[in-house]
Scaffold this active site. Structure first.
Site, PDB file in Angstrom:
ATOM      1  N   LYS A 233       0.862  -1.180   0.000  1.00 21.54           N
ATOM      2  CA  LYS A 233       0.000   0.000   0.000  1.00 21.54           C
ATOM      3  C   LYS A 233       0.893   1.222   0.000  1.00 21.54           C
ATOM      4  CE  LYS A 233      -4.417   0.953   0.103  1.00 21.54           C
ATOM      5  NZ  LYS A 233      -5.541   0.115  -0.347  1.00 21.54           N
TER       6      LYS A 233
ATOM      7  N   ASP B 258      -7.036   4.326  -4.391  1.00 21.05           N
ATOM      8  CA  ASP B 258      -7.701   4.141  -3.096  1.00 21.05           C
ATOM      9  C   ASP B 258      -8.329   5.504  -2.804  1.00 21.05           C
ATOM     10  OD1 ASP B 258      -7.789   2.016  -0.728  1.00 21.05           O
ATOM     11  OD2 ASP B 258      -7.534   3.957   0.235  1.00 21.05           O
TER      12      ASP B 258
HETATM   13  P1  NDP Z   1     -12.997   7.676  -2.669  1.00 23.99           P
HETATM   14  O1  NDP Z   1     -11.960   8.704  -2.448  1.00 23.99           O
HETATM   15  O2  NDP Z   1     -13.538   7.480  -4.032  1.00 23.99           O
HETATM   16  O3  NDP Z   1     -14.245   7.933  -1.709  1.00 23.99           O
HETATM   17  C1  NDP Z   1     -14.100   7.976  -0.326  1.00 23.99           C
HETATM   18  C2  NDP Z   1     -15.444   8.294   0.281  1.00 23.99           C
HETATM   19  O4  NDP Z   1     -15.388   8.083   1.684  1.00 23.99           O
HETATM   20  C3  NDP Z   1     -15.843   9.740   0.084  1.00 23.99           C
HETATM   21  O5  NDP Z   1     -17.233   9.856   0.002  1.00 23.99           O
HETATM   22  C4  NDP Z   1     -15.313  10.391   1.356  1.00 23.99           C
HETATM   23  O6  NDP Z   1     -15.949  11.607   1.701  1.00 23.99           O
HETATM   24  C5  NDP Z   1     -15.615   9.311   2.363  1.00 23.99           C
HETATM   25  N1  NDP Z   1     -14.690   9.419   3.493  1.00 23.99           N
HETATM   26  C6  NDP Z   1     -13.349   9.335   3.459  1.00 23.99           C
HETATM   27  N2  NDP Z   1     -12.819   9.517   4.658  1.00 23.99           N
HETATM   28  C7  NDP Z   1     -13.869   9.733   5.478  1.00 23.99           C
HETATM   29  C8  NDP Z   1     -13.971  10.002   6.859  1.00 23.99           C
HETATM   30  N3  NDP Z   1     -12.885  10.108   7.634  1.00 23.99           N
HETATM   31  N4  NDP Z   1     -15.215  10.137   7.376  1.00 23.99           N
HETATM   32  C9  NDP Z   1     -16.305  10.052   6.596  1.00 23.99           C
HETATM   33  N5  NDP Z   1     -16.263   9.815   5.270  1.00 23.99           N
HETATM   34  C10 NDP Z   1     -15.063   9.659   4.734  1.00 23.99           C
HETATM   35  O7  NDP Z   1     -12.380   6.314  -2.104  1.00 23.99           O
HETATM   36  P2  NDP Z   1     -12.839   4.824  -2.386  1.00 23.99           P
HETATM   37  O8  NDP Z   1     -14.305   4.749  -2.590  1.00 23.99           O
HETATM   38  O9  NDP Z   1     -11.939   4.257  -3.412  1.00 23.99           O
HETATM   39  O10 NDP Z   1     -12.465   4.111  -1.003  1.00 23.99           O
HETATM   40  C11 NDP Z   1     -13.390   3.969   0.065  1.00 23.99           C
HETATM   41  C12 NDP Z   1     -12.929   2.855   0.998  1.00 23.99           C
HETATM   42  O11 NDP Z   1     -12.859   1.617   0.268  1.00 23.99           O
HETATM   43  C13 NDP Z   1     -11.542   3.027   1.605  1.00 23.99           C
HETATM   44  O12 NDP Z   1     -11.538   2.469   2.894  1.00 23.99           O
HETATM   45  C14 NDP Z   1     -10.643   2.183   0.698  1.00 23.99           C
HETATM   46  O13 NDP Z   1      -9.477   1.772   1.357  1.00 23.99           O
HETATM   47  C15 NDP Z   1     -11.573   1.029   0.399  1.00 23.99           C
HETATM   48  N6  NDP Z   1     -11.281   0.250  -0.791  1.00 23.99           N
HETATM   49  C16 NDP Z   1     -11.173   0.835  -2.020  1.00 23.99           C
HETATM   50  C17 NDP Z   1     -10.947   0.069  -3.143  1.00 23.99           C
HETATM   51  C18 NDP Z   1     -10.903   0.648  -4.515  1.00 23.99           C
HETATM   52  O14 NDP Z   1     -10.795  -0.117  -5.479  1.00 23.99           O
HETATM   53  N7  NDP Z   1     -11.010   1.964  -4.687  1.00 23.99           N
HETATM   54  C19 NDP Z   1     -10.763  -1.389  -3.047  1.00 23.99           C
HETATM   55  C20 NDP Z   1     -10.966  -1.926  -1.722  1.00 23.99           C
HETATM   56  C21 NDP Z   1     -11.202  -1.112  -0.643  1.00 23.99           C
HETATM   57  P3  NDP Z   1     -15.236  13.032   1.403  1.00 23.99           P
HETATM   58  O15 NDP Z   1     -15.555  13.337  -0.032  1.00 23.99           O
HETATM   59  O16 NDP Z   1     -15.916  13.941   2.349  1.00 23.99           O
HETATM   60  O17 NDP Z   1     -13.787  12.866   1.647  1.00 23.99           O
HETATM   61  O1  2IT Z   2      -7.822  -1.699  -0.836  1.00 26.20           O
HETATM   62  C1  2IT Z   2      -7.754  -2.156  -1.992  1.00 26.20           C
HETATM   63  O2  2IT Z   2      -7.865  -3.370  -2.213  1.00 26.20           O
HETATM   64  C2  2IT Z   2      -7.551  -1.221  -3.100  1.00 26.20           C
HETATM   65  N1  2IT Z   2      -7.501  -0.021  -2.869  1.00 26.20           N
HETATM   66  C3  2IT Z   2      -7.386  -1.731  -4.497  1.00 26.20           C
HETATM   67  C4  2IT Z   2      -5.973  -2.195  -4.743  1.00 26.20           C
HETATM   68  C5  2IT Z   2      -5.641  -2.547  -6.158  1.00 26.20           C
HETATM   69  O3  2IT Z   2      -4.451  -2.790  -6.399  1.00 26.20           O
HETATM   70  O4  2IT Z   2      -6.517  -2.608  -7.031  1.00 26.20           O
END
Ligand code: NDP
Ligand code: 2IT
Length: 445
Positions: free
Chosen positions: A126, A166
Site C-alpha cells: 500500500k 484508493d
Molecule cells: P474515494 O476517495 O472514491 O471515496 C471515499 C469516500 O469516503 C468519500 O465519500 C469520502 O468523503 C468518504 N470518506 C473518506 N474519509 C472519510 C472520513 N474520515 N469520514 C467520513 N467519510 C469519509 O475512495 P474509495 O471509494 O476508493 O475508497 C473507500 C474505501 O474503500 C476506503 O476504505 C478504501 O481503502 C476502500 N477500498 C477501495 C478500493 C478501490 O478499489 N477503490 C478497493 C478496496 C477497498 P469526502 O468526499 O468527504 O472525503
Molecule cells: O484496498 C484495496 O484493495 C484497493 N484499494 C485496491 C488495490 C488494487 O491494487 O486494485
C-alpha cells in the site's frame, strides 16, 4: 488469544510504537490464528507470523511541488511493500491528509491476506501521501502526481510493484501517474499500474469492481441464509468509488438504498436514492453530498449525521477505517439489521466486530468483501500482459465467480476451524495459510 500469539503481538506493538491502526489490523488477524498453529507446527518453526508482520520494504520520501500561486508545497510519500510471496507487490495509493505510516501499514497488512484470498498471483502493498486533493485544480493534481511518481517510479514495475487507486486516487490521478512513469522509464509498461483509463490499457469493470464485488459477496452471504438483497432496505456510507458502484449493484439486485454520506454529512430518502445525481455530483462535478438534497428535494440532508442510526436490513460501510464503532453496531443490530459487509478497509472497530459476531448477523470483513477491486486489478494485469481487452460481460462474470469463490472459501474455512459462520476467522485463516505455505516453500528470505 494464546500466549505465543500475545507475545508476537506485543513484540509488533513494541517495534512499531504509536502505529495504532497497524496494531489493530495485526491483532485482528493474529486472534484468528491459534488453531492454524496447532495444525501447522512448521509455521511456528519458520517464524512465519513474525516475518509476515515485518514489511519486506518501507519507502518514505519527500514530494515537493508548486501550487497554482507559485508557492512551494511539501508532502510525504509512502510505499510499504509488505509481502511478495504470491506475486508482485499489489495495492492502492491513498491521498488524504490523515495518511501516515501506521495507516499505510495497516492497509498493506490487510492487503496481503485479501490478495491471497482472491486466488490471483499478487503480493501485498500500500502507499500514498498526506496530500489533500480536495479543492486543488487539475493542474495542481497533475504536478503533485508527477512529483510523487518521479521518486516512486524506481521501485515499481509490472513484475515488481503495481499500485492502483484508493481514497483520493481515481482514474484522473492514475492517468497522470502512468504518464510520468512512462516518460521517466521510457517504457510503455501497461501493467505497472491498474485502474488506468480505457483508452490506454485500462480494463472494463475495474471502476465498478470493488462496489460490484461487495454486492456479490453480500448476496452470497444472504443466499447461504436463504435470503437475498431483493426488497431489502440498505444504507451505504461514503459516496466515492466503492459506495457508488455498491449502490448500483445493490439496486440491480432489487435492494432499496435509502442513505449514503460523505465526511460532512448524510443524505436520506426512504423512497431510494437516485444514483445518476450522485454520480454527476461526485464523479463529474466533485461536489458535496449535501447538494443532492437541493437537486432531489424529497431527500433530507443531516450535517454531521450518523448514518448507522438509520434503520436498515443491510449496512455497507464504504468510507474509511473505524467509521463504525461499538455503539453504532449495537444500534444496527437493535434496529434489525441482518447483514453488514465492508467495502472500506477495517471500517468497524474491534468492539463493533465483536458485537456483530456475537449477534449472529451475517458479517463480511473487508479483506473478503471488498477484494473484488484488487481481483479485477489482477485481471487488468492479465489483459495487459497478453495485450488483450475483454468485454464488460465476460469480465463481470469473472468478478462474480471470484467473489462467489472467496465467499465459499471463507465459509468453508470458518467451518473447518470450528467457528461456522465466522467470516472473520474464515478470511484470516484462508488468506494466511496460502501466504504461509508459499513462504515456507521459498526458504528463509
Ligand atoms: P474515494 O476517495 O472514491 O471515496 C471515499 C469516500 O469516503 C468519500 O465519500 C469520502 O468523503 C468518504 N470518506 C473518506 N474519509 C472519510 C472520513 N474520515 N469520514 C467520513 N467519510 C469519509 O475512495 P474509495 O471509494 O476508493 O475508497 C473507500 C474505501 O474503500 C476506503 O476504505 C478504501 O481503502 C476502500 N477500498 C477501495 C478500493 C478501490 O478499489 N477503490 C478497493 C478496496 C477497498 P469526502 O468526499 O468527504 O472525503
Ligand atoms: O484496498 C484495496 O484493495 C484497493 N484499494 C485496491 C488495490 C488494487 O491494487 O486494485
Amino acid at each position: 488469544m494464546i500466549e505465543k500469539l500475545e507475545n508476537i503481538l506485543l513484540h509488533v506493538v513494541q517495534r512499531n510504537p504509536g502505529e495504532v491502526e497497524f496494531h489493530q489490523a495485526a491483532r485482528e488477524v493474529l486472534e484468528s490464528l491459534a488453531p492454524v498453529l496447532t495444525k501447522h507446527p512448521e509455521f511456528t518453526e519458520h517464524k512465519i507470523i513474525e516475518r509476515i508482520c515485518e514489511p519486506e520494504r518501507q519507502i518514505i520520501f519527500r514530494v515537493p511541488w508548486e501550487d497554482d500561486n507559485g508557492e512551494v508545497q511539501i508532502h510525504r510519500g509512502f510505499r510499504v511493500e509488505f509481502n511478495s510471496a504470491l506475486g508482485p507487490y499489489k495495492g492502492g495509493l491513498r491521498f488524504r491528509p490523515s495518511v501516515n505510516l501506521s495507516i499505510i501499514k495497516f492497509l498493506g497488512f490487510e492487503q496481503i491476506f485479501k490478495n491471497a484470498l482472491t486466488g490471483m498471483p499478487i503480493g501485498g502493498a500500500k502507499g500514498g501521501s498526506d496530500f489533500d486533493p480536495k479543492g486543488r485544480s487539475h493542474r495542481e493534481i497533475m504536478r503533485f502526481c508527477q512529483s510523487f511518481m518521479t521518486e516512486l517510479y524506481r521501485h515499481l514495475g509490472e513484475y515488481t510493484d503495481v499500485p492502483a487507486g484508493d481514497i483520493g486516487v481515481g482514474g484522473r490521478e492514475i492517468g497522470y501517474l502512468f504518464g510520468q512513469y512512462k516518460r521517466i522509464a521510457n517504457r510503455y509498461e501497461s501493467g505497472v499500474l491498474t485502474g488506468k483509463g480505457l483508452d490506454f490499457g485500462g480494463a472494463l469493470v475495474r471502476t465498478e469492481a470493488t462496489g460490484y464485488g461487495l454486492a456479490f459477496f453480500t448476496e452470497e452471504m444472504l443466499k447461504s441464509r436463504g435470503k437475498s438483497l431483493a426488497g431489502k432496505t440498505c444504507i451505504v456510507s461514503g459516496s466515492g468509488n466503492v459506495a457508488i458502484y455498491a449502490i448500483e449493484k445493490v439496486q440491480q439486485f432489487g435492494g432499496n438504498v435509502v442513505a449514503c454520506s460523505d465526511s460532512d454529512g448524510v443524505i436520506y430518502d426512504e423512497r431510494g436514492l437516485e444514483l445518476d445525481i450522485i454520480k454527476q455530483l461526485k464523479e463529474v462535478e466533485r461536489r458535496r453530498i449535501k447538494d443532492y438534497a437541493e437537486i432531489q428535494r424529497r431527500a433530507v440532508y443531516r450535517d454531521g449525521g450518523n448514518i448507522w442510526e438509520i434503520p436498515c436490513d443491510v449496512a455497507l460501510p464504504c468510507a474509511t477505517q473505524n467509521e463504525l464503532n461499538g455503539k453504532d453496531a449495537e444500534i444496527l443490530v437493535k434496529n434489525g439489521c441482518i447483514a453488514v459487509a465492508e467495502g472500506a478497509n477495517m471500517p468497524t472497530t474491534p468492539q463493533g466486530v465483536r458485537i456483530f459476531l456475537d449477534s449472529g448477523i451475517a458479517y463480511g470483513p473487508g479483506k473478503a468483501a471488498n477484494a473484488g477491486g484488487v481481483a479485477t486489478s489482477a485481471l487488468e494485469m492479465q489483459q495487459n500482459a497478453s495485450r488483450d481487452a475483454w468485454s464488460f460481460e465476460f469480465t463481470e462474470q469473472k468478478l462474480q465467480q471470484i467473489m462467489t469463490d472467496i465467499h465459499q472459501r471463507c465459509h468453508d474455512t470458518a467451518e473447518e476451524y470450528g467457528t461456522p459462520g465466522n467470516y472473520v476467522n474464515g478470511a484470516n485463516i484462508a488468506g494466511f495459510i496460502k501466504v504461509a505455505k508459499a513462504m515456507v516453500a521459498m526458504g528463509l528470505i
